[in-house]
Write an enzyme that holds these catalytic residues in place. Structure first.
Site, PDB file in Angstrom:
ATOM      1  N   TYR A  98       0.827  -1.210   0.000  1.00  0.00           N
ATOM      2  CA  TYR A  98       0.000   0.000   0.000  1.00  0.00           C
ATOM      3  C   TYR A  98       0.863   1.264   0.000  1.00  0.00           C
ATOM      4  O   TYR A  98       0.508   2.261  -0.597  1.00  0.00           O
ATOM      5  CB  TYR A  98      -0.950   0.006   1.204  1.00  0.00           C
ATOM      6  N   GLU A 192       2.637 -29.342  16.925  1.00  0.00           N
ATOM      7  CA  GLU A 192       1.858 -28.883  15.764  1.00  0.00           C
ATOM      8  C   GLU A 192       0.622 -28.079  16.155  1.00  0.00           C
ATOM      9  O   GLU A 192       0.401 -27.008  15.626  1.00  0.00           O
ATOM     10  CB  GLU A 192       1.421 -30.089  14.899  1.00  0.00           C
ATOM     11  N   ASP A 244       1.019 -34.429  14.227  1.00  0.00           N
ATOM     12  CA  ASP A 244       0.094 -35.501  13.881  1.00  0.00           C
ATOM     13  C   ASP A 244       0.844 -36.554  13.070  1.00  0.00           C
ATOM     14  O   ASP A 244       1.830 -36.243  12.393  1.00  0.00           O
ATOM     15  CB  ASP A 244      -1.062 -34.963  13.016  1.00  0.00           C
TER      16      ASP A 244
END
Lengths: 362, 362
Positions: A98, A192, A244
């Site tokens: 921006y 995680e 996991d």
């Protein structure tokens, strides 16, 4: 904010500018040279255990019509980063876009039409100046949480990360300026999911086991990766990764350890090749009797497992066995599935057992 | 963790169990009654400015074959929550699912096949016991960050939120046990993006303006919503909300203020009807000359604007004007677009001007 590297990075940006102005003054076409950031130029360095960019270079020339717009944009970004460093300011990559977006006077054209134009050029500037974007005073999105017996100085504040209740410290995108004042922890456990960190904090695992807990909340953000690296490098703490038991978790581990393909030029500063994988493994399923709480693989899981098997850095006997076992069992398992034993099981038995027995995969 | 409400909630769960066992002993069909949680039963209370569940009730009977499985699951969840409260433990909703997932002996059936079976029943139990899930000792995903002149006691730790550098406090999913020891802030500023919070922290906005900054990182998580409510209720702090100027940002505001349709039964505990909207507004675009940094609406934006226009709680002259102006301008504007003025603009001019001029939308 000031960083130790500020003078070096400023010099590198100036050097790019000087080359271009010299070329203009001598009538040569203004040009910048930069490493190719395509996967064809990404190499795995087996000895160091890191992904690296290779030596292929490309150049961007102002007088090549196909390069003109990008050349102009590269100069704008380099100039703005130099200004940020000099003003001791930092900006998000969206703010940078921006700040630089404006009309080019006398034309109907804008300098940038979207952030998808500025983001890749930031990566270009990182490779050109051999600097992390954080050293260019740019911020990525932050994510991650920290608990443990570690006292950090951050912008003059002294933060005792063992005294943050169940809330914890939010890991910002820039951590290079952290000073580690005192550390009574023995290792770093990278986790995680934030929900698993909540569990471990409720069990006071970090305090009882002298562990620094770093919760990622999915894929590791740059700030979290850099922080893990710094904890390993400066404090010489071993790092264990707990995800996991699925290809997505294993890839999270590999990004923390080896680096990512996208950001191969930054592996050296963001990756921690000494870190070790703790679980969840396929062996855990049988060992702890977790068959009832696994989930079947979806097609995307299977596809991803095959991709991992094709990566050089997963080409190790233990990982091949793990990934093939996942396919043959047709099973994935989550960290939180350990709750089927009992809520406390992960903190009282699973993790201490793994760590005491050095039951890791590298 | 212990909460003040523990004895009350335990009693309410026991009452459900007692009704069912009484019915079994007297030979009646065991049944639980619960409010209907469909949007047809969601009402906007204009006077209080809150979404509420209406009076429609449904019942779930063990002997109705279509209800049997859900009835069994409801009992399992209620029983486990009672156990969590008694053991002063909390569990994530995913852990709860894994804790309860097991074989039903003598059958091939599992108690639960997926978390999509247990999650809605948690919401049922919340309405049946008129309790937040946090009071049932269950945790949702957490997200959000806090900075400011506020000292909190969390699990015995004293946390000075003005001394957390640029890192900040991660807002957990359970905040009911927070004790506010000291507050030198004048108001709470709720900010949609974490990147904007980073900007304000770099400018020391929170310290210079005595503001508590709550960064949401998108839609407000339950923990963040509850914390905003508690800051407003217990510390009598005014709350201002600062989001992107688009329908998604405006809806984030409305969830903080009025409650969400999904969780209408919890509005009273999670929503802050006194909060006020600060920006970004369509007026800001002209007032600050931001035309160059707006973005065109996509079809999904337009569709969402029309949805908001159909909601009773947006049926106020200022909001109708704002939403219609968004459509006629064909423009949305992000918080970070203020960087086009200068990085410091938002902290030095935009926010102080809005707050001093009470330039809000209710």
């Amino acid at each position: 904010m000031k960083f130790e590297t500020d003078p070096i990075v400023t010099e590198r940006i100036k050097k790019i500018g000087k080359k271009v102005t010299d070329e203009i003054l001598t009538g040569e076409p203004p040009t910048v040279n930069l490493p190719v950031r395509a996967s064809s130029n990404v190499h795995y360095n087996k000895q160091e255990g890191l992904l690296y960019l290779g030596n292929s270079m490309s150049s961007r020339s102002f007088l090549n019509f196909a390069h003109t717009r990008k050349f102009m944009q590269t100069m704008l970004i380099a100039s703005k980063c130099k200004e940020l460093i000099e003003k001791s300011k930092t900006a998000s990559i969206r703010e940078l876009y921006y700040e630089l977006k404006h009309n080019i006077s006398g034309t109907k054209e804008n300098t940038f039409e979207g952030q998808d134009e500025s983001d890749p050029l930031i990566e270009d500037l990182e490779t050109m100046t051999d600097s992390l974007r954080e050293q260019l005073h740019l911020k990525a999105d932050s994510s991650g949480i920290l608990f443990g017996k570690l006292i950090i100085e951050d912008m003059g504040d002294r933060i005792d990360c063992s005294k943050l209740g169940k809330s914890g410290l939010a890991i910002p995108s820039i951590v290079d300026d952290y000073k580690f004042l005192k550390c009574d922890a023995d290792y770093v456990l990278v986790v995680e999911t934030k929900a698993m960190v909540d569990r471990l904090v409720e069990e006071k695992f970090h305090l009882k086991n002298n562990a620094i807990l770093v919760g990622l909340g999915g894929q590791a953000a740059r700030g979290a990766r850099r922080l893990i690296k710094l904890l390993n490098e400066r404090l010489k703490l071993p790092v264990y990764v707990f995800t996991d038991g699925d290809p997505w978790g294993y890839y999270i581990y590999s990004v923390v350890k080896t680096g990512s393909m996208n950001l191969a030029y930054e592996s050296k500063r963001l990756a921690t090749p000494q870190c070790r994988f703790l679980g969840m493994t396929m062996k855990d399923i049988d060992h702890f009797g977790l068959q009832k709480v696994t989930e079947k693989l979806k097609d995307v899981d299977k596809k991803r497992i095959k991709q991992l098997l094709s990566y050089e850095w997963f080409n190790k006997p233990q990982w091949i066995k793990e990934l093939k076992s996942m396919l043959s069992k047709d099973a994935r398992i989550e960290q939180q599935a350990l709750a089927s034993k009992s809520l406390e099981f992960v903190a009282r038995e699973y993790l201490p057992g793994k760590i005491a027995g050095k039951d890791f995969i590298d």
